[in-house]
Design an enzyme around this catalytic site. Structure first.
Site, PDB file in Angstrom:
ATOM      1  N   GLU A   1      44.407  31.482  52.960  1.00 21.00           N
ATOM      2  CA  GLU A   1      45.270  32.667  53.124  1.00 21.00           C
ATOM      3  C   GLU A   1      44.502  33.800  53.796  1.00 21.00           C
ATOM      4  OE1 GLU A   1      46.076  34.712  49.454  1.00 21.00           O
ATOM      5  OE2 GLU A   1      48.143  35.142  50.013  1.00 21.00           O
TER       6      GLU A   1
ATOM      7  N   HIS B   1      42.839  37.156  54.456  1.00 21.22           N
ATOM      8  CA  HIS B   1      42.242  38.155  53.569  1.00 21.22           C
ATOM      9  C   HIS B   1      41.734  39.334  54.391  1.00 21.22           C
ATOM     10  CE1 HIS B   1      42.657  35.395  50.228  1.00 21.22           C
ATOM     11  NE2 HIS B   1      42.209  36.321  49.416  1.00 21.22           N
TER      12      HIS B   1
ATOM     13  N   GLU C   1      49.788  33.885  43.316  1.00 24.84           N
ATOM     14  CA  GLU C   1      51.100  33.233  43.379  1.00 24.84           C
ATOM     15  C   GLU C   1      51.125  31.854  42.711  1.00 24.84           C
ATOM     16  OE1 GLU C   1      49.602  34.932  45.656  1.00 24.84           O
ATOM     17  OE2 GLU C   1      50.998  36.091  46.879  1.00 24.84           O
TER      18      GLU C   1
ATOM     19  N   HIS D   1      43.876  42.236  46.642  1.00 27.69           N
ATOM     20  CA  HIS D   1      43.838  41.159  47.627  1.00 27.69           C
ATOM     21  C   HIS D   1      43.048  41.670  48.821  1.00 27.69           C
ATOM     22  CE1 HIS D   1      45.255  37.734  49.995  1.00 27.69           C
ATOM     23  NE2 HIS D   1      45.309  38.588  50.983  1.00 27.69           N
TER      24      HIS D   1
ATOM     25  N   GLU E   1      37.732  41.573  45.377  1.00 22.30           N
ATOM     26  CA  GLU E   1      37.454  40.363  46.161  1.00 22.30           C
ATOM     27  C   GLU E   1      36.352  40.604  47.193  1.00 22.30           C
ATOM     28  OE1 GLU E   1      41.134  37.327  46.024  1.00 22.30           O
ATOM     29  OE2 GLU E   1      41.250  38.768  47.644  1.00 22.30           O
TER      30      GLU E   1
HETATM   31 ZN   LIG Z   1      42.406  36.435  47.389  1.00 27.16          ZN
END
Ligand SMILES: [Zn+2]
Length: 247
Positions: free
Chosen positions: A27, A29, A115, A166, A171
């Site tokens: 995904e 980032h 998710e 996110h 992170e």
């Molecule tokens: Zn992440």
């Protein structure tokens, strides 16, 4: 585990070690972190926990449930590769059963991609129907209950909520601690959705999606903060493993 031979895996399973499998994503980032972030972080946590309790780090599941605009930027970014919830449930169930067949009866499912959370329990429950002598520890979110004071220290400028964490402070900090070579610090931008209500809308209105893919403010991220997050998550994982598997 992916670097072991089959005989080494056989022996680790026979010794009663738990197998920890991380469920991540591929995904976006933001402009500064790699697509593999949601796999690299939980694998790093499991490797650190392995310094405290004996365990085997299973290969992570690298595709996650569909990215939502308000927690992952959504499905419109190049490089975000998601699978359907059904596929995720079936994939995880199959891998858990395969781990049991490999000899592991203590299994731990550790989620990182927000998710995924709702799908994992079902996969564990289905796996146990077919492998009733397995015991599965499910960790849907990695954090111990932080006190208000700890959150203030961990999030300079205020705690924004885990859903917008996110490609942001936590992170980015963990990636600076684990894989500084993969963080493009010169491309870090602070960003946020123009609108972030407490409900969701499908299809996501454009103002739910920050252009950069960054959902909050990573510019205050540091490797030192990252190590504190890592210590907290690894400690909690080790504690849960010790408690449930009497290690
Ligand atoms: Zn992440």
């Amino acid at each position: 585990m992916e670097n072991l031979t089959w005989e080494e895996v056989r022996d680790a399973a026979a010794a009663g070690l738990p197998a920890v499998i991380s469920i991540g994503s591929t995904e976006q980032h933001g402009p500064h972190l790699p697509l593999a972030t949601d796999c690299l972080i939980p694998v790093g946590i499991a490797l650190q926990a392995a310094e405290q309790v004996p365990l085997v780090v299973a290969p992570p599941i690298r595709f996650g449930a569909r990215s939502r605009a308000l927690s992952g930027g959504g499905e419109t970014f190049p490089g975000t590769l998601s699978i359907r919830g059904n596929t995720l449930v079936e994939t995880l169930k199959d891998v858990l059963i395969a781990l049991r067949r490999s000899g592991f009866h203590r299994l731990c499912v550790q989620n990182w991609h927000y998710e995924n959370a709702g799908f994992l329990w079902e996969a564990c429950d289905l796996a146990v129907e077919q492998a009733p002598d397995a015991r599965i520890l499910l960790i849907e979110e990695p954090w111990p209950a932080f006190s208000y004071e700890e959150l203030v220290e961990l999030f300079p400028g205020g705690f924004p909520g885990w859903d917008v964490e996110h490609a942001s402070i936590m992170e980015t900090s963990i990636m600076l601690a684990l894989h500084p070579d993969l963080v493009h610090t010169d491309r870090i931008v602070d960003d946020e959705a123009e609108r972030h209500p407490s409900w969701d809308v499908v299809p996501a209105p454009p103002e739910f999606v920050p252009r950069s893919g960054v959902l909050w403010h990573p510019s205050v991220a540091t490797a030192e903060l990252g190590r504190r997050f890592l210590d907290a998550a690894a400690e909690r994982l080790a504690d849960a493993l010790r408690t449930e598997f009497k290690l």
